[in-house]
Design an enzyme around this catalytic site. Sequence first.
Site, mmCIF file in Angstrom:
data_model
loop_
_atom_site.group_PDB
_atom_site.id
_atom_site.type_symbol
_atom_site.label_atom_id
_atom_site.label_comp_id
_atom_site.label_asym_id
_atom_site.label_seq_id
_atom_site.Cartn_x
_atom_site.Cartn_y
_atom_site.Cartn_z
ATOM 1 C CG ASN A 1 -1.866 -1.165 1.198
ATOM 2 O OD1 ASN A 1 -1.956 -1.850 0.262
ATOM 3 N ND2 ASN A 1 -2.207 -1.566 2.413
ATOM 4 C CG HIS B 1 3.779 -1.738 -4.766
ATOM 5 N ND1 HIS B 1 2.460 -2.494 -4.618
ATOM 6 C CD2 HIS B 1 4.797 -2.642 -5.521
ATOM 7 C CE1 HIS B 1 2.766 -3.458 -5.254
ATOM 8 N NE2 HIS B 1 4.017 -3.893 -5.728
ATOM 9 C CB CYS C 1 10.467 16.363 -10.735
ATOM 10 S SG CYS C 1 11.004 17.050 -12.527
ATOM 11 C CB CYS D 1 9.199 19.977 -11.305
ATOM 12 S SG CYS D 1 10.716 20.214 -10.542
ATOM 13 N N GLY E 1 -4.778 -8.897 3.656
ATOM 14 C CA GLY E 1 -5.590 -8.209 2.832
ATOM 15 C C GLY E 1 -4.889 -8.095 1.415
ATOM 16 C CB ALA F 1 -7.560 -7.245 8.036
#
Length: 256
Positions: free
Chosen positions: A109, A126, A134, A155, A195, A240
Site C-alpha cells: 500500500n 510500491h 520530478c 515541478c 488483505g 482484518a
Amino acid sequence: MKITQDNKDALIKKAAKDIVDSRKTIALTGAGISVESGIPDFRSAGGLWSKYDPEEYAHISAFQSNPEKIWHMLKEMMELVLGAEPNPAHSALAELEQMGLLSSVITQNVDGLHQRAGSREVIEFHGSNQWLVCLECGYRQEAASLSFEVIPPRCPRCSSILKPDVVFFGEPIPWEVQTRSFEEAGTCALVLVVGTSAVVYPAAGIPPLAKQNGAKVVEINTEPTALTGFISDYLIQGSAGTILPKIVEEVRRHVS
Ligand code: APR
C-alpha cells in the site's frame, strides 16, 4: 467447508500462539487492510480496477503519454487516502511491533496508514503517495502540500509534470526495498499475509520465499487467494479490522 465462528475462533487462538512461539514474524499487507479505512481495494467487486483499467491508468507508459488523464485518477485516489485514518487492523500490527513480536511490515500500500498507526519498521514495496517527485530533475515535495487546483502539478524547478512517488506497473521496485524485503522473508519463521490477493509480483513472491525457508504462512483475508491451500498453512477468513485485534487480544493473554 462452512466457516463456523468456532473454527474461526480456534484459528485466531492458533495464530496468536504461532506469533508468540515464532522467533521472527513479519507481515505482508495489501489493499484489503485499508478497506476499513474507506480506501477501496483494487480487485474485489467495486475495487479501483473495476472503474479504471490498470493497463490504461496504472502503467508508467500511460503516465508518460497522457499524464493529465492519469492525474484525474490519481487525484481521486490521493483525496481518498489523505482523508483516511488507520483502522484497528493497522493498530493491531503496530501493537505487535511494540510488544517485540513483529519484525517488520512489508506493505504494497502507498497510503502511509501503517506508519500513522505507529508501526516503525515499514517497508513500502510500491513506494508512497505521501511524496511527489520530478522524473526530470529529481525534485521532491510532500503531497499534502498539493492544492489539487492545478492538475497535473508541475515541478517548480523545471516545470515537468510531477508524479506520486509510487511504483507504476512497468517500473522497477527500488533495489534496496526488494533486498530488505527478501532478506526479511528469508529469515522469518512466520508471515502474516493480510488483505492481499497475492497476484502481483515480485511482492507476491514474498510468502513463497518465506515458506521455502521453513516459515509458517498465515493468511487473513475476506476470501481465499492464490496462496490459499498451496502456500498458506491456514486462512482466517474475515475482515482484518476484526480478526487482527482479536489475535492481539489472545497474544496479550499469552504474554501477560
Ligand atoms: N480484510 C481483509 N482482507 C480484505 C478486506 C478486509 N476488510 N477487504 C478486501 N480484502 C482482500 C480481498 O479479498 C483481496 O484478496 O484484500 C485483497 C485485496 O487484493 P487487491 O485488491 O488485489 O490488492 P493488493 O493485493 O494489495 O494488490 C497488489 O496490485 O494494483 C496493484 O499496486 C497495486 O499494490 C497493489 C497490487
